[in-house]
Write a protein that holds these residues in place. Structure first.
Motif, PDB file in Angstrom:
ATOM      1  N   GLY A  17       0.817  -1.199   0.000  1.00 26.25           N
ATOM      2  CA  GLY A  17       0.000   0.000   0.000  1.00 26.25           C
ATOM      3  C   GLY A  17       0.859   1.260   0.000  1.00 26.25           C
ATOM      4  O   GLY A  17       2.082   1.198   0.122  1.00 26.25           O
ATOM      5  N   GLU A  18       0.193   2.395  -0.149  1.00 29.10           N
ATOM      6  CA  GLU A  18       0.854   3.701  -0.045  1.00 29.10           C
ATOM      7  C   GLU A  18       0.062   4.549   0.927  1.00 29.10           C
ATOM      8  O   GLU A  18      -1.180   4.514   0.931  1.00 29.10           O
ATOM      9  N   TYR A  19       0.792   5.324   1.728  1.00 26.69           N
ATOM     10  CA  TYR A  19       0.169   6.080   2.811  1.00 26.69           C
ATOM     11  C   TYR A  19       0.815   7.445   2.967  1.00 26.69           C
ATOM     12  O   TYR A  19       1.937   7.674   2.518  1.00 26.69           O
ATOM     13  N   ILE A  20       0.100   8.330   3.654  1.00 26.80           N
ATOM     14  CA  ILE A  20       0.658   9.585   4.149  1.00 26.80           C
ATOM     15  C   ILE A  20       0.756   9.401   5.654  1.00 26.80           C
ATOM     16  O   ILE A  20      -0.172   8.883   6.289  1.00 26.80           O
ATOM     17  N   GLY A  21       1.876   9.811   6.213  1.00 23.48           N
ATOM     18  CA  GLY A  21       2.036   9.656   7.646  1.00 23.48           C
ATOM     19  C   GLY A  21       2.985  10.681   8.230  1.00 23.48           C
ATOM     20  O   GLY A  21       3.564  11.500   7.517  1.00 23.48           O
ATOM     21  N   VAL A  35       0.542   6.398  10.564  1.00 20.07           N
ATOM     22  CA  VAL A  35      -0.311   6.489   9.369  1.00 20.07           C
ATOM     23  C   VAL A  35      -1.437   7.493   9.594  1.00 20.07           C
ATOM     24  O   VAL A  35      -2.132   7.445  10.609  1.00 20.07           O
ATOM     25  N   LEU A  36      -1.607   8.391   8.617  1.00 20.17           N
ATOM     26  CA  LEU A  36      -2.662   9.409   8.683  1.00 20.17           C
ATOM     27  C   LEU A  36      -3.669   9.321   7.540  1.00 20.17           C
ATOM     28  O   LEU A  36      -4.792   9.805   7.683  1.00 20.17           O
ATOM     29  N   ALA A  37      -3.255   8.727   6.409  1.00 19.85           N
ATOM     30  CA  ALA A  37      -4.149   8.631   5.246  1.00 19.85           C
ATOM     31  C   ALA A  37      -3.684   7.493   4.343  1.00 19.85           C
ATOM     32  O   ALA A  37      -2.512   7.127   4.349  1.00 19.85           O
ATOM     33  N   VAL A  38      -4.628   6.939   3.575  1.00 21.10           N
ATOM     34  CA  VAL A  38      -4.348   5.839   2.644  1.00 21.10           C
ATOM     35  C   VAL A  38      -4.394   6.383   1.217  1.00 21.10           C
ATOM     36  O   VAL A  38      -5.372   7.016   0.834  1.00 21.10           O
ATOM     37  N   LEU A  39      -3.329   6.129   0.461  1.00 16.56           N
ATOM     38  CA  LEU A  39      -3.314   6.556  -0.941  1.00 16.56           C
ATOM     39  C   LEU A  39      -3.614   5.393  -1.881  1.00 16.56           C
ATOM     40  O   LEU A  39      -4.323   5.562  -2.863  1.00 16.56           O
ATOM     41  N   THR A  67      -3.439   6.071  12.582  1.00 17.27           N
ATOM     42  CA  THR A  67      -2.416   6.280  13.618  1.00 17.27           C
ATOM     43  C   THR A  67      -1.606   5.021  13.939  1.00 17.27           C
ATOM     44  O   THR A  67      -0.788   5.040  14.855  1.00 17.27           O
ATOM     45  N   GLU A  68      -1.796   3.942  13.177  1.00 17.65           N
ATOM     46  CA  GLU A  68      -0.933   2.769  13.357  1.00 17.65           C
ATOM     47  C   GLU A  68       0.497   3.181  13.035  1.00 17.65           C
ATOM     48  O   GLU A  68       0.745   3.917  12.083  1.00 17.65           O
ATOM     49  N   LYS A  69       1.420   2.690  13.819  1.00 16.60           N
ATOM     50  CA  LYS A  69       2.833   3.007  13.592  1.00 16.60           C
ATOM     51  C   LYS A  69       3.491   1.846  12.869  1.00 16.60           C
ATOM     52  O   LYS A  69       3.383   0.701  13.291  1.00 16.60           O
ATOM     53  N   VAL A  70       4.168   2.163  11.765  1.00 16.47           N
ATOM     54  CA  VAL A  70       4.813   1.141  10.941  1.00 16.47           C
ATOM     55  C   VAL A  70       6.252   1.549  10.665  1.00 16.47           C
ATOM     56  O   VAL A  70       6.561   2.731  10.512  1.00 16.47           O
ATOM     57  N   TRP A  71       7.143   0.569  10.629  1.00 13.68           N
ATOM     58  CA  TRP A  71       8.539   0.797  10.257  1.00 13.68           C
ATOM     59  C   TRP A  71       8.675   0.632   8.753  1.00 13.68           C
ATOM     60  O   TRP A  71       8.192  -0.351   8.195  1.00 13.68           O
ATOM     61  N   VAL A  72       9.327   1.591   8.106  1.00  9.72           N
ATOM     62  CA  VAL A  72       9.590   1.489   6.665  1.00  9.72           C
ATOM     63  C   VAL A  72      11.052   1.832   6.399  1.00  9.72           C
ATOM     64  O   VAL A  72      11.639   2.667   7.099  1.00  9.72           O
ATOM     65  N   PRO A  73      11.657   1.183   5.394  1.00  8.71           N
ATOM     66  CA  PRO A  73      13.026   1.561   5.020  1.00  8.71           C
ATOM     67  C   PRO A  73      13.057   3.028   4.611  1.00  8.71           C
ATOM     68  O   PRO A  73      12.107   3.546   4.008  1.00  8.71           O
ATOM     69  N   LEU A  74      14.139   3.696   4.943  1.00 10.83           N
ATOM     70  CA  LEU A  74      14.294   5.125   4.649  1.00 10.83           C
ATOM     71  C   LEU A  74      14.015   5.435   3.184  1.00 10.83           C
ATOM     72  O   LEU A  74      13.365   6.432   2.868  1.00 10.83           O
TER      73      LEU A  74
END
Length: 125
Positions: A17-21, A35-39, A67-74
């Motif tokens: 998925g893609e998100y704004i956070g 996470v604040l929004a789903v793209l 507001t779920e917190k997720v780890w993503v590669p830089l």
């Protein structure tokens, strides 16, 4: 503001998925993002066998929660400068777009089957 700084607004790719956070923290290699929004809604099914409905494990993927917190590669994050729409609205739009895409693929597959049936007749099979 750098994407690594807490409070930075970023666009991320997470799973499929893609998100704004909002960046919460960084360990230098990854960002913890709220996470604040789903793209783009995550893709369903087995990613190693795309479009195979008969795979032994057909994955159900839900969008990351508000507001779920997720780890993503830089490298999977970039600064985002636009407005942040309400999460529920973006979830509804992203899910609708994914369902529309799947419906289009379903209709495409049905048309292919119709055409192949005609081709079979032309071959005399």
């Amino acid at each position: 503001m750098a994407k690594e700084q807490p409070g930075s607004i970023v666009k991320i790719h997470y799973k499929t998925g893609e998100y704004i956070g909002e960046t919460v923290e960084s360990d230098g290699r990854r960002l913890l993002v709220k996470v604040l929004a789903v793209l783009v809604h995550p893709t369903q099914g087995d990613l190693h066998h795309p479009y195979d409905p008969d795979t032994p494990l057909f994955h159900e993927r839900k969008a990351a929660a508000y507001t779920e917190k997720v780890w993503v590669p830089l490298q999977d994050a970039e600064l985002y400068n636009g407005a942040i729409p309400p999460y529920k609205d973006t979830l509804r739009i992203a899910l609708g777009a994914e369902m529309e895409r799947m419906d289009r693929m379903k209709r495409w597959a049905e048309r292919c089957l119709e055409q192949l049936a005609e081709v079979r007749k032309d071959y005399g099979l």
